[in-house]
Design an enzyme around this catalytic site. Structure first.
Site, PDB file in Angstrom:
ATOM      1  N   GLU A   6      -7.677  19.681   1.780  1.00 10.31           N
ATOM      2  CA  GLU A   6      -8.601  19.990   2.870  1.00 10.31           C
ATOM      3  C   GLU A   6      -8.031  21.130   3.706  1.00 10.31           C
ATOM      4  O   GLU A   6      -8.508  21.380   4.806  1.00 10.31           O
ATOM      5  CB  GLU A   6      -8.879  18.758   3.719  1.00 10.31           C
ATOM      6  CG  GLU A   6      -7.682  18.187   4.446  1.00 10.31           C
ATOM      7  CD  GLU A   6      -8.096  17.056   5.370  1.00 10.31           C
ATOM      8  OE1 GLU A   6      -8.281  15.942   4.861  1.00 10.31           O
ATOM      9  OE2 GLU A   6      -8.229  17.294   6.585  1.00 10.31           O
ATOM     10  N   CYS A  27      -8.791  13.248   2.508  1.00  9.54           N
ATOM     11  CA  CYS A  27      -7.481  12.882   1.950  1.00  9.54           C
ATOM     12  C   CYS A  27      -7.534  12.318   0.524  1.00  9.54           C
ATOM     13  O   CYS A  27      -6.497  11.929  -0.016  1.00  9.54           O
ATOM     14  CB  CYS A  27      -6.790  11.877   2.868  1.00  9.54           C
ATOM     15  SG  CYS A  27      -6.436  12.533   4.496  1.00  9.54           S
ATOM     16  N   THR A  70     -12.110   4.683  12.601  1.00 13.59           N
ATOM     17  CA  THR A  70     -11.000   5.034  11.715  1.00 13.59           C
ATOM     18  C   THR A  70     -10.459   3.851  10.926  1.00 13.59           C
ATOM     19  O   THR A  70     -10.164   3.969   9.746  1.00 13.59           O
ATOM     20  CB  THR A  70      -9.853   5.671  12.550  1.00 13.59           C
ATOM     21  OG1 THR A  70     -10.363   6.830  13.185  1.00 13.59           O
ATOM     22  CG2 THR A  70      -8.679   6.051  11.672  1.00 13.59           C
ATOM     23  N   HIS A  94      -2.994   5.114   0.393  1.00  8.39           N
ATOM     24  CA  HIS A  94      -3.033   6.260   1.299  1.00  8.39           C
ATOM     25  C   HIS A  94      -2.379   5.849   2.618  1.00  8.39           C
ATOM     26  O   HIS A  94      -2.517   4.717   3.064  1.00  8.39           O
ATOM     27  CB  HIS A  94      -4.475   6.717   1.527  1.00  8.39           C
ATOM     28  CG  HIS A  94      -4.564   7.806   2.558  1.00  8.39           C
ATOM     29  ND1 HIS A  94      -3.910   9.015   2.411  1.00  8.39           N
ATOM     30  CD2 HIS A  94      -5.189   7.855   3.765  1.00  8.39           C
ATOM     31  CE1 HIS A  94      -4.149   9.760   3.465  1.00  8.39           C
ATOM     32  NE2 HIS A  94      -4.914   9.083   4.305  1.00  8.39           N
ATOM     33  N   ASN A 102       1.736  12.068   7.367  1.00 12.81           N
ATOM     34  CA  ASN A 102       0.554  11.983   6.500  1.00 12.81           C
ATOM     35  C   ASN A 102       0.288  13.338   5.858  1.00 12.81           C
ATOM     36  O   ASN A 102      -0.127  14.276   6.542  1.00 12.81           O
ATOM     37  CB  ASN A 102      -0.651  11.544   7.334  1.00 12.81           C
ATOM     38  CG  ASN A 102      -1.918  11.435   6.510  1.00 12.81           C
ATOM     39  OD1 ASN A 102      -1.896  11.563   5.286  1.00 12.81           O
ATOM     40  ND2 ASN A 102      -3.034  11.197   7.181  1.00 12.81           N
ATOM     41  N   SER A 114     -11.496  10.430   4.216  1.00 11.08           N
ATOM     42  CA  SER A 114     -12.503  10.228   5.260  1.00 11.08           C
ATOM     43  C   SER A 114     -13.828  10.803   4.823  1.00 11.08           C
ATOM     44  O   SER A 114     -13.898  11.740   4.050  1.00 11.08           O
ATOM     45  CB  SER A 114     -12.039  10.904   6.548  1.00 11.08           C
ATOM     46  OG  SER A 114     -10.921  10.235   7.063  1.00 11.08           O
TER      47      SER A 114
END
Lengths: 125, 345
Positions: free
Chosen positions: B79, B110, B201, B234, B266, B296
């Site tokens: 990304e 991700c 989230t 993840h 991350n 996401s």
């Protein structure tokens, strides 16, 4: 890092040459350089030409590859105070410069420290 | 999802930049002290980007696989593309000396990297190509002062996938995918930093998609947590993967090897693929590994993998993830702003 090798006297070159500097033969074949070596000398450049400002200060070194070929390249990821003559280095793929925020980005090789004992032993080959 | 022809990982490479920003530095600048949940995060230098890191990881993966220029596809999942319009994958292909090749960039927050692995699996499994390279790399962005700045890190991994053979290092036994339209995190066109809705989230995004994908994998492949020696999830922060793993029935022993967020942050698309690389660095033949990404927007890919005998010798050609983690230099917030182009001159 593609150099070449003289088929007559076995001398190796980077960047590639058209005529062997040792025996003047024109019989040369492409040869991938080893990508590992050591620093013979280095210097710190605090003022750069346009396009390199974001990387100041820049370190440049004379690198001897494990096959004996010598070249000058930018040295990265060494805190300057830790850099020594004889430091082991390996070739890394990095941004060389960009034509401003909207232009093309140019990539190439630089040299940095080995990240693993495996890579350190490779530089001693 | 299963391919009609068995497929496997033939080589892998990891890359983590040299520099570390302690999260105490982010807290010092923006919160008056303290630290983030992760101890440090990996920071790319000013001359590193998604392309350079993909090339570094890919070179190791390709050498380990021994496929050199015989790749049929290169996909980069990220990304943080360096160009809005111009593929990263073609630059990686050029650096590897590959030209007669399918090349594309994938975006799915991700999980773009595991998405690339899925598509390579399909191309190999269908017989369209013999070998393909999936790169999962990011230089994650976090707005200065935002919670994301504690964790948004740089790094990733690359995988060469081919038909399963006696030279394969890890079989890919199958995978599942689960997606939905969930607005937990996004970055609009032209925006420099992503935005996130905190209350979306956790449960509606990460936990729902990860848990659903893994449960679907258990059902489709008739497996359970105790069948696996390792599980990699993840890792947006140190807590989420541990909580998801615990809810699904995994133990800390199964997840600790692939849990890298506490020490590197991350790495977005690179997060779970890097965790898998850490597992492959120590796995034994016949060990079963679960890999589950989360992207996401939102979705999860879950895979069942099985380590094979050639892994023991072939992984010696790579750089161990632990070495990449431990060999580092710490920087302060000032150097971080210079490296990540947060300074204007």
């Amino acid at each position: 890092m593609l150099g070449n090798k003289c088929e007559k006297c076995q001398a190796e070159f980077f960047p590639p040459v058209n005529i062997c500097r040792a025996c003047k033969s024109i019989d040369l074949k492409p040869l991938e350089m080893p990508g590992a070596g050591k620093i013979l000398s280095y210097t710190l450049q605090k003022e750069s030409v346009a396009g390199f400002e974001e990387q100041e200060p820049m370190v440049f070194g004379l690198v001897e590859l494990s096959n004996g070929v010598r070249l000058v390249a930018q040295i990265v990821d060494f805190p300057y105070e830790s850099l020594k003559i004889g430091s082991k280095v390996k070739a890394v793929f990095r941004r060389v410069k960009a034509d401003g925020p909207s232009g093309q980005i140019y990539y190439g090789y630089k040299f940095g420290p080995p990240r693993s004992p495996r890579e350190t032993s490779a530089t001693e080959e | 999802m299963r391919t009609s022809t068995p497929i496997a990982i033939e080589g892998y490479g990891a890359y983590i930049p040299f520099y570390r920003l302690p999260t105490t530095e982010v807290a010092r600048i923006w919160h008056g002290g303290g630290a983030g949940a992760n101890k440090e995060k990996a920071v790319a230098s000013s001359d590193e980007d998604t392309t350079t890191m993909a090339v570094e990881a890919a070179r190791i993966a390709v050498a380990m696989a021994g496929v050199e220029k015989n790749l049929g596809a290169i996909f980069v999942g990220t990304e943080s593309k360096v160009y809005a319009v111009k593929p990263t994958s073609t630059i990686v292909a050029q650096a590897l000396g590959c030209h007669e090749i399918l090349a594309a960039d994938f975006e799915f927050a991700c999980k773009a990297g595991t998405e690339a692995m899925q598509v390579i699996s399909g191309l190999v499994g269908s017989g369209m190509i013999d070998h393909g390279l999936a790169c999962a790399i990011d230089t994650a962005q976090g707005r200065p002062g935002d919670d994301l700045e504690f964790t948004a890190a740089s790094g990733g991994a690359a995988y060469v996938i081919g038909r399963s053979s006696r030279n394969s290092i890890t079989k890919i036994l199958g995978s599942v995918t689960y997606v939905s339209d969930t607005g937990d995190f996004w970055r609009r066109q032209g925006e420099r930093y992503p935005r996130h809705l905190s209350r979306f989230t956790g449960e509606p995004a990460y936990f729902h998609h990860v848990e659903t994908a893994v449960k679907n994998l258990f059902t489709e492949f008739k497996t359970k947590p105790s069948d696996f020696q390792y599980a990699v999830f993840h890792q947006p922060n140190p807590r989420f993967p541990v909580e998801a793993a615990t809810r699904l029935g995994f133990t800390m022993k199964q997840i600790e090897t692939g849990l890298l967020n506490p020490v590197i942050g991350n790495t977005y698309s690179g997060s779970s693929p890097l965790g898998l690389a850490a597992v492959l660095d120590i796995a034994k033949p016949q060990d079963k590994i679960l890999l589950c990404s989360f992207g996401s927007g939102a979705g999860s890919d879950a895979f069942i993998l099985e380590a094979q005998e050639p892994l023991i010798e072939k992984r010696k050609m790579g750089v161990p993830v632990r070495d990449l983690i431990e060999n580092n230099v710490r920087i302060d917030y000032g150097m971080y702003t210079k490296f990540r182009e947060k300074l204007q001159r």
